[in-house]
Design a protein around this motif. Structure first.
Motif, PDB file in Angstrom:
ATOM      1  N   SER A 218       8.548  28.418  45.926  1.00 42.15           N
ATOM      2  CA  SER A 218       8.030  27.550  45.206  1.00 42.15           C
ATOM      3  C   SER A 218       7.979  27.810  43.744  1.00 42.15           C
ATOM      4  CB  SER A 218       6.290  27.163  44.815  1.00 42.15           C
ATOM      5  OG  SER A 218       5.690  26.959  46.598  1.00 42.15           O
ATOM      6  N   GLY A 219       8.585  28.945  43.433  1.00 40.28           N
ATOM      7  CA  GLY A 219       9.219  29.898  42.058  1.00 40.28           C
ATOM      8  C   GLY A 219       8.953  31.021  42.339  1.00 40.28           C
TER       9      GLY A 219
ATOM     10  N   MET B 266      20.829  33.152  38.066  1.00 41.28           N
ATOM     11  CA  MET B 266      20.519  33.062  39.924  1.00 41.28           C
ATOM     12  C   MET B 266      19.725  32.440  40.364  1.00 41.28           C
ATOM     13  SD  MET B 266      19.255  35.448  43.397  1.00 41.28           S
ATOM     14  CE  MET B 266      18.134  35.120  42.829  1.00 41.28           C
ATOM     15  N   PHE B 267      18.184  32.445  39.730  1.00 43.95           N
ATOM     16  CA  PHE B 267      17.281  31.183  41.117  1.00 43.95           C
ATOM     17  C   PHE B 267      17.256  30.157  40.229  1.00 43.95           C
ATOM     18  CE2 PHE B 267      14.616  35.553  41.878  1.00 43.95           C
ATOM     19  CZ  PHE B 267      14.608  35.704  42.595  1.00 43.95           C
TER      20      PHE B 267
ATOM     21  N   VAL C 228      15.551  27.013  42.099  1.00 40.58           N
ATOM     22  CA  VAL C 228      14.508  27.813  42.242  1.00 40.58           C
ATOM     23  C   VAL C 228      13.534  28.030  40.712  1.00 40.58           C
ATOM     24  CG1 VAL C 228      12.966  29.536  43.390  1.00 40.58           C
ATOM     25  CG2 VAL C 228      14.936  29.048  44.663  1.00 40.58           C
ATOM     26  N   PRO C 229      12.376  27.436  40.407  1.00 38.09           N
ATOM     27  CA  PRO C 229      12.292  27.181  39.694  1.00 38.09           C
ATOM     28  C   PRO C 229      11.330  28.895  39.133  1.00 38.09           C
ATOM     29  CG  PRO C 229      10.967  25.363  40.536  1.00 38.09           C
ATOM     30  CD  PRO C 229      11.656  26.260  42.601  1.00 38.09           C
TER      31      PRO C 229
ATOM     32  N   VAL D 270       4.841  22.834  37.343  1.00 42.57           N
ATOM     33  CA  VAL D 270       6.440  22.685  38.334  1.00 42.57           C
ATOM     34  C   VAL D 270       6.071  21.249  39.685  1.00 42.57           C
ATOM     35  CG1 VAL D 270       7.271  23.806  40.265  1.00 42.57           C
ATOM     36  CG2 VAL D 270       7.031  24.985  38.012  1.00 42.57           C
ATOM     37  N   ASN D 271       4.929  21.373  40.446  1.00 43.93           N
ATOM     38  CA  ASN D 271       4.220  20.358  40.941  1.00 43.93           C
ATOM     39  C   ASN D 271       4.013  18.943  41.142  1.00 43.93           C
ATOM     40  OD1 ASN D 271       4.762  22.671  43.264  1.00 43.93           O
ATOM     41  ND2 ASN D 271       2.939  22.688  43.540  1.00 43.93           N
TER      42      ASN D 271
END
Length: 325
Positions: free
Chosen positions: A208-209, A230-231, A236-237, A323-324
């Motif tokens: 999710s983050g 990298m994320f 990936v948030p 984010v969601n």
């Protein structure tokens, strides 16, 4: 994982050979009218775009399909580019802070640092996990937080001298062969760096983050930036940055000293275009409570240090909601 990397490397080499072949073909065209030269350049451009598109398709096929962890709603990874910045302490107090802010939420803690597991010490847990009826490991629990770590499976002082494939196999078991029950959040304490473990977790489970922990020191910020980038590359948030050991306040005269620098993580967050989640002070109470296995959020809930962790936890939940949506 090693096979996947080898497959990608082989594919890149094949693409490289094909590309050089195309370029040689283009340069071997005999001199002619300008329209012929323009046609050759256009042909090479089309071939290059085709190769790039084919490479993207092949790389997408090579990535493992993400599979959720049974019973876990959201996974939060706590990472840093380098060790020694207080990442594990932050992960533990973040998990406890999430529960302190909302006791109705269930939170688990996974120690993904196979070579240097810290969760058993920080959460004051010892022993081997029992097995469920389905032969899944049952996490050890303290302070209401179920925990799983490689430290539960090996002797406390035994060095874990494993190569990459063994580490990845152990990580797969920690991810897939644990009975977490029903969790709203699973906080994952990542190892330092940007290697196989980080990539494997990011590609195998829906994350999710990511929370990036750093001190304000320049050398720590360099690695924190690599971790954040990298994320972003693996989609990936990045929920934001936590500035750990931000300031030291003398217990006698209350004078504040920025031992590792001032506002470095805040400035990095602005540079990266991500949120700044909060400051955690450099305080003796945090270190002492961590060493005793009684994290400050539960041992000194009314202290300014505990309040700092709860504020970070609130900021993380707010970012997850953003984010969601």
């Amino acid at each position: 994982m090693a096979q996947l990397i080898y497959s990608r490397l082989s594919h890149i080499l094949r693409i490289s050979v094909n590309k050089h072949s195309v370029l040689r073909t283009g340069t071997e065209i005999k001199p002619g009218p300008a329209c012929c030269v323009q046609f050759a350049r256009c042909h090479r451009s089309v071939d290059s775009k085709t190769l790039q598109e084919r490479q993207k398709q092949q790389m997408a096929k090579g990535l493992p399909k993400q599979k959720p962890i049974t019973g876990v709603k959201q996974v939060i990874v706590v990472a840093s580019g380098k060790g020694g910045v207080g990442k594990s302490t932050t992960a533990v107090n973040l998990a406890l802070g999430l529960m302190a802010n909302n006791p109705l939420k269930s939170v688990g803690l996974l120690d993904a640092d196979v070579h240097g597991p810290s969760i058993p010490k920080l959460m004051n847990l010892k022993g081997n996990p029992e097995l469920s009826d389905n032969n899944l490991m049952i996490p050890l629990t303290n302070y209401g937080v179920p925990c799983m770590s490689m430290g539960f499976l090996v002797d406390e002082v035994a060095p874990i001298v494993w190569r990459g494939l063994m580490v990845m196999s152990a990580l797969e078991k920690l991810l897939r062969q644990v009975h977490w029950g029903s969790l709203d959040y699973l906080v994952v304490d990542m190892p330092p760096g940007t290697g196989d473990v980080q990539l494997s977790i990011s590609q195998n489970i829906p994350v999710s983050g990511a929370v990036i922990v750093s001190t304000p020191q320049d050398i720590a910020l360099l690695d924190a930036r690599r971790g954040a980038e990298m994320f972003k590359k693996v989609n990936v948030p990045v929920l934001g940055l936590v500035q750990n050991m931000s300031v030291f306040q003398c217990p006698k005269c209350n004078h504040q000293t920025h031992i590792f620098g001032s506002d470095g993580a805040r400035q990095l967050a602005d540079t990266l275009g991500v949120n700044f989640l909060g400051d955690i002070p450099l305080h003796l109470n945090i270190r002492e409570m961590s060493d005793r296995g009684t994290p400050v959020v539960v041992s000194s809930p009314d202290s300014p240090e505990a309040e700092a962790y709860r504020k970070v936890a609130s900021a993380v939940v707010q970012r997850l909601e953003e984010v969601n949506t």
